[in-house]
Design an enzyme around this catalytic site. Structure first.
Site, short mmCIF file in Angstrom:
data_model
loop_
_atom_site.label_atom_id
_atom_site.label_comp_id
_atom_site.label_asym_id
_atom_site.label_seq_id
_atom_site.Cartn_x
_atom_site.Cartn_y
_atom_site.Cartn_z
CD GLU A 101 -2.91 1.28 0.36
OE1 GLU A 101 -2.44 1.54 -0.76
OE2 GLU A 101 -4.11 1.39 0.63
CG ASP A 102 -0.90 4.82 -1.41
OD1 ASP A 102 -1.53 4.20 -0.50
OD2 ASP A 102 -1.47 5.64 -2.17
CG ASP A 105 -4.73 8.92 6.99
OD1 ASP A 105 -4.06 9.45 7.87
OD2 ASP A 105 -5.71 9.49 6.47
CG PHE A 154 -2.84 15.48 1.58
CD1 PHE A 154 -3.74 14.50 1.96
CD2 PHE A 154 -2.57 15.66 0.23
CE1 PHE A 154 -4.37 13.70 1.01
CE2 PHE A 154 -3.19 14.87 -0.73
CZ PHE A 154 -4.09 13.90 -0.33
NE ARG A 167 -3.11 8.46 -9.13
CZ ARG A 167 -3.65 8.10 -7.98
NH1 ARG A 167 -2.89 7.72 -6.97
NH2 ARG A 167 -4.97 8.12 -7.81
P1 5GP Z 1 -7.01 5.03 5.56
O1 5GP Z 1 -8.19 4.08 5.44
O2 5GP Z 1 -5.79 4.39 6.16
O3 5GP Z 1 -7.43 6.27 6.31
O4 5GP Z 1 -6.76 5.54 4.09
C1 5GP Z 1 -5.59 5.30 3.39
C2 5GP Z 1 -5.74 5.94 2.03
O5 5GP Z 1 -5.96 7.35 2.20
C3 5GP Z 1 -4.47 5.82 1.21
O6 5GP Z 1 -4.44 4.64 0.43
C4 5GP Z 1 -4.53 7.09 0.37
O7 5GP Z 1 -5.30 6.85 -0.78
C5 5GP Z 1 -5.25 8.09 1.24
N1 5GP Z 1 -4.33 9.02 1.92
C6 5GP Z 1 -4.12 9.14 3.24
N2 5GP Z 1 -3.20 10.10 3.52
C7 5GP Z 1 -2.80 10.58 2.33
C8 5GP Z 1 -1.84 11.59 1.95
O8 5GP Z 1 -1.15 12.24 2.74
N3 5GP Z 1 -1.71 11.80 0.61
C9 5GP Z 1 -2.42 11.13 -0.33
N4 5GP Z 1 -2.21 11.43 -1.60
N5 5GP Z 1 -3.33 10.18 0.00
C10 5GP Z 1 -3.51 9.90 1.31
#
Ligand code: 5GP
Length: 178
Positions: A101-102, A105, A154, A167
């Site tokens: 996963e990238d 959060d 972010f 991206r």
């Molecule tokens: P979670 O369910 O853990 O809150 O969500 C994770 C997803 O939120 C990541 O796969 C990504 O798509 C998005 N996300 C969370 N923080 C960031 C950030 O700082 N930058 C970007 N571009 N996407 C984020």
């Protein structure tokens, strides 16, 4: 509100150095079976996964597959209820699987996705994330391989977007108000 690119948070050199280390760690951990399926979560993890996979040794059985998921939410916060848009092409039953996963959060998306994958009876299931925004966690997710821990900012670039932009950046950057 309009946003523009801010400072470099993680440089391309740091990213590529850390990816080599992660690949070495993974290779060592799976040397017994010498096989692993890397499951990239589209679209953000595509850039990371394609760099990571090329650091794995030639004699290892390394497979690559992708899933596309979206979590329902109010736009800025995910609910953790995941809808699958594109599923894996191969069965993961009895396989060593690493979800790539990238960024993690709140952890809600990943935690729900792991439940879905666990139900498919892989031999093992681990998680590799490039970025960990640990301060924002709402649910516990075990991150087995982590590129970088980052503060609650972010970020974009190296696969990560803002409104589908940025991206393609080689470095990971913050975004700031214009
Ligand atoms: P979670 O369910 O853990 O809150 O969500 C994770 C997803 O939120 C990541 O796969 C990504 O798509 C998005 N996300 C969370 N923080 C960031 C950030 O700082 N930058 C970007 N571009 N996407 C984020």
């Amino acid at each position: 509100m309009a946003y523009k690119l801010g400072e470099v948070m993680i440089s391309r050199e740091k990213i590529s150095g850390r990816i080599k280390e992660l690949a070495a760690e993974i290779t060592k951990d799976y040397n017994q079976d010498n096989s692993v399926v890397l499951v990239g979560i589209l679209t953000g993890a595509a850039v990371f996964l394609t760099d990571l996979i090329r650091e794995m040794p030639e004699d290892m059985d390394v497979r690559m597959d992708f899933m596309s998921v979206a979590s329902y939410g109010d736009g800025t916060e995910s609910s953790g209820v995941v809808r699958i848009y594109h599923d894996l092409k191969q069965s993961i039953e009895g396989k060593n699987v690493i979800v790539v996963e990238d960024i993690v959060d709140s952890g809600l998306t990943l935690s729900h996705l792991l439940d879905i994958l666990k139900a498919r009876n892989p031999k093992s299931l681990k998680v590799c994330v490039l970025l960990d925004k640990y301060e924002r966690r709402k649910t516990e997710v075990k991150v087995d391989y982590c590129g970088f821990k980052i503060p609650d900012k972010f970020v974009v670039g190296y696969g990560l977007d803002y409104a589908s932009k940025w991206r393609h950046l080689k470095d990971i950057k913050s975004v700031v108000d214009e």
